[in-house]
Design a protein around this motif. Structure first.
Motif, PDB file in Angstrom:
ATOM      1  N   ARG A  53       0.825  -1.211   0.000  1.00 18.95           N
ATOM      2  CA  ARG A  53       0.000   0.000   0.000  1.00 18.95           C
ATOM      3  C   ARG A  53       0.862   1.265   0.000  1.00 18.95           C
ATOM      4  NH1 ARG A  53      -5.213  -0.828   2.064  1.00 18.95           N
ATOM      5  NH2 ARG A  53      -5.612   1.373   1.573  1.00 18.95           N
TER       6      ARG A  53
ATOM      7  N   ALA B 205       3.719   2.955  -3.835  1.00 20.33           N
ATOM      8  CA  ALA B 205       3.601   4.097  -4.744  1.00 20.33           C
ATOM      9  C   ALA B 205       4.133   5.365  -4.097  1.00 20.33           C
ATOM     10  CB  ALA B 205       2.144   4.284  -5.175  1.00 20.33           C
TER      11      ALA B 205
ATOM     12  N   GLN C 250      -2.655  10.657  -6.001  1.00 18.31           N
ATOM     13  CA  GLN C 250      -3.193   9.298  -6.105  1.00 18.31           C
ATOM     14  C   GLN C 250      -2.467   8.330  -5.170  1.00 18.31           C
ATOM     15  OE1 GLN C 250      -5.989   8.390  -7.683  1.00 18.31           O
ATOM     16  NE2 GLN C 250      -6.179  10.593  -8.108  1.00 18.31           N
ATOM     17  N   ALA C 251      -1.163   8.502  -4.999  1.00 13.01           N
ATOM     18  CA  ALA C 251      -0.422   7.648  -4.072  1.00 13.01           C
ATOM     19  C   ALA C 251      -0.860   7.889  -2.631  1.00 13.01           C
ATOM     20  CB  ALA C 251       1.085   7.910  -4.217  1.00 13.01           C
TER      21      ALA C 251
ATOM     22  N   LEU D  44      -4.136   6.038  -2.153  1.00 15.53           N
ATOM     23  CA  LEU D  44      -3.917   4.598  -2.042  1.00 15.53           C
ATOM     24  C   LEU D  44      -3.475   4.217  -0.636  1.00 15.53           C
ATOM     25  CD1 LEU D  44      -3.812   1.848  -3.520  1.00 15.53           C
ATOM     26  CD2 LEU D  44      -1.441   2.379  -4.114  1.00 15.53           C
ATOM     27  N   ALA D  45      -2.744   5.114   0.020  1.00 14.47           N
ATOM     28  CA  ALA D  45      -2.271   4.855   1.385  1.00 14.47           C
ATOM     29  C   ALA D  45      -3.231   5.357   2.452  1.00 14.47           C
ATOM     30  CB  ALA D  45      -0.909   5.493   1.580  1.00 14.47           C
ATOM     31  N   ASP D  46      -4.482   5.631   2.047  1.00 11.88           N
ATOM     32  CA  ASP D  46      -5.542   6.069   2.971  1.00 11.88           C
ATOM     33  C   ASP D  46      -5.205   7.363   3.705  1.00 11.88           C
ATOM     34  OD1 ASP D  46      -7.209   4.015   2.300  1.00 11.88           O
ATOM     35  OD2 ASP D  46      -6.767   2.782   4.075  1.00 11.88           O
TER      36      ASP D  46
END
Length: 292
Positions: free
Chosen positions: A235, A238, A283-284, A287-289
């Motif tokens: 996760r 990125a 966006q990264a 993805l990592a919340d």
């Protein structure tokens, strides 16, 4: 001695370049709340190269005061002058830091004997636990395993942040002297691999923006829960990449500003993140919340 996710914390600044005291407090509380295991104040990511001595000492002191014993605080104390490194390490001791992180002397390219004498002098002069930092890509100076082996016999040299770009190099350091000092990963993309090889944690840029994930990943890796560690690291993958699309700490400061934690200011010669990278970093973070 120290374990887990150790954040190489940014130094927040106001628009005029002055230290942002409110944001500094906000960042320390953010890391305590999200489980970071230690804060490195005024390292490379903290723009140590552009802070003067009084600012450097002030940031270390304030981070210790804000932390109030709730989290380990280390001071970034490296310099290309042995006298300067000694003075900064003394400042870290007086500020109440629990350790000093000392990068190899940059630009002047000392020999291996010079490196040994540099670090042994500072260790002998200041009774504070000290962690070596090898990052030849930034310093033009490579601390070789045989020199680390010699330094590992000095009682208050307790670890090394290894960021040479080579997993094999880190493994050699572990093999030679892992029983006498702890090894920490200094490259986020290799954190899990190096902990699997025996490292005790990482000094992380990514932890600035995803502290909870990084803490959980390190804990899982150190506890031997490989499945959980791999899932969390995936996760974060990125972020590990996009946070270095431009020179650190340019991207991470943009990310923290986007998160509402700090202003966007960097000190020259660093400049704001190029617009072409904004969406990839956004966006990264998603993805990592990370909450934006």
């Amino acid at each position: 001695m120290f374990r887990g996710s150790m954040v190489a914390m940014v130094t927040p600044m106001l628009e005029d370049g002055a230290l942002d005291e409110a944001a500094l407090e906000r960042l320390v509380e953010f890391h305590i709340e999200h489980g970071t295991d230690a804060i490195v104040a005024v390292g490379t990511t903290g723009e140590s190269a552009t802070l003067d001595h009084s600012e450097h000492a002030h940031v270390m002191r304030r981070v210790v005061e804000i932390a109030a014993g709730r989290i380990v605080v280390m001071g970034g104390c490296g310099a290309n002058s042995t006298w300067e490194a000694e003075q900064l390490t003394r400042c870290a001791l007086e500020a109440g830091c629990e350790a000093a992180l000392l990068v190899t002397p940059y630009y002047n390219k000392p020999t291996q004997e010079g490196l040994y004498q540099h670090f042994s002098h500072v260790a002998g002069a200041v009774p504070l636990p000290q962690i070596l930092y090898n990052v030849p890509g930034r310093t033009g100076c490579d601390l070789l395993p045989e020199t680390v082996d010699r330094l590992a016999d000095i009682a208050n040299i307790v670890g090394i942040k290894e960021a040479s770009g080579s997993l094999e190099r880190a493994e050699e350091v572990l093999e030679r002297c892992g029983d006498r000092l702890d090894v920490y990963c200094g490259e986020d993309a290799r954190n899990l691999a190096l902990m699997n090889a025996g490292a005790k944690g990482c000094v992380s840029v990514t932890a600035n923006v995803a502290p909870s994930f990084m803490h959980r990943m390190c804990k899982a890796a150190l506890d031997g829960d490989q499945t959980e560690a791999e899932a969390l690291d995936a996760r974060l993958a990125a972020l590990h990449n996009v946070l270095f699309l431009e020179t650190n700490p340019i991207p991470v400061k943009w990310a923290l500003h986007t998160m509402g934690l700090i202003g966007p200011t960097l000190r020259l010669p660093l400049t704001p993140l190029s617009e072409q990278h904004h969406e990839a970093l956004r966006q990264a973070l998603i993805l990592a919340d990370v909450e934006l």
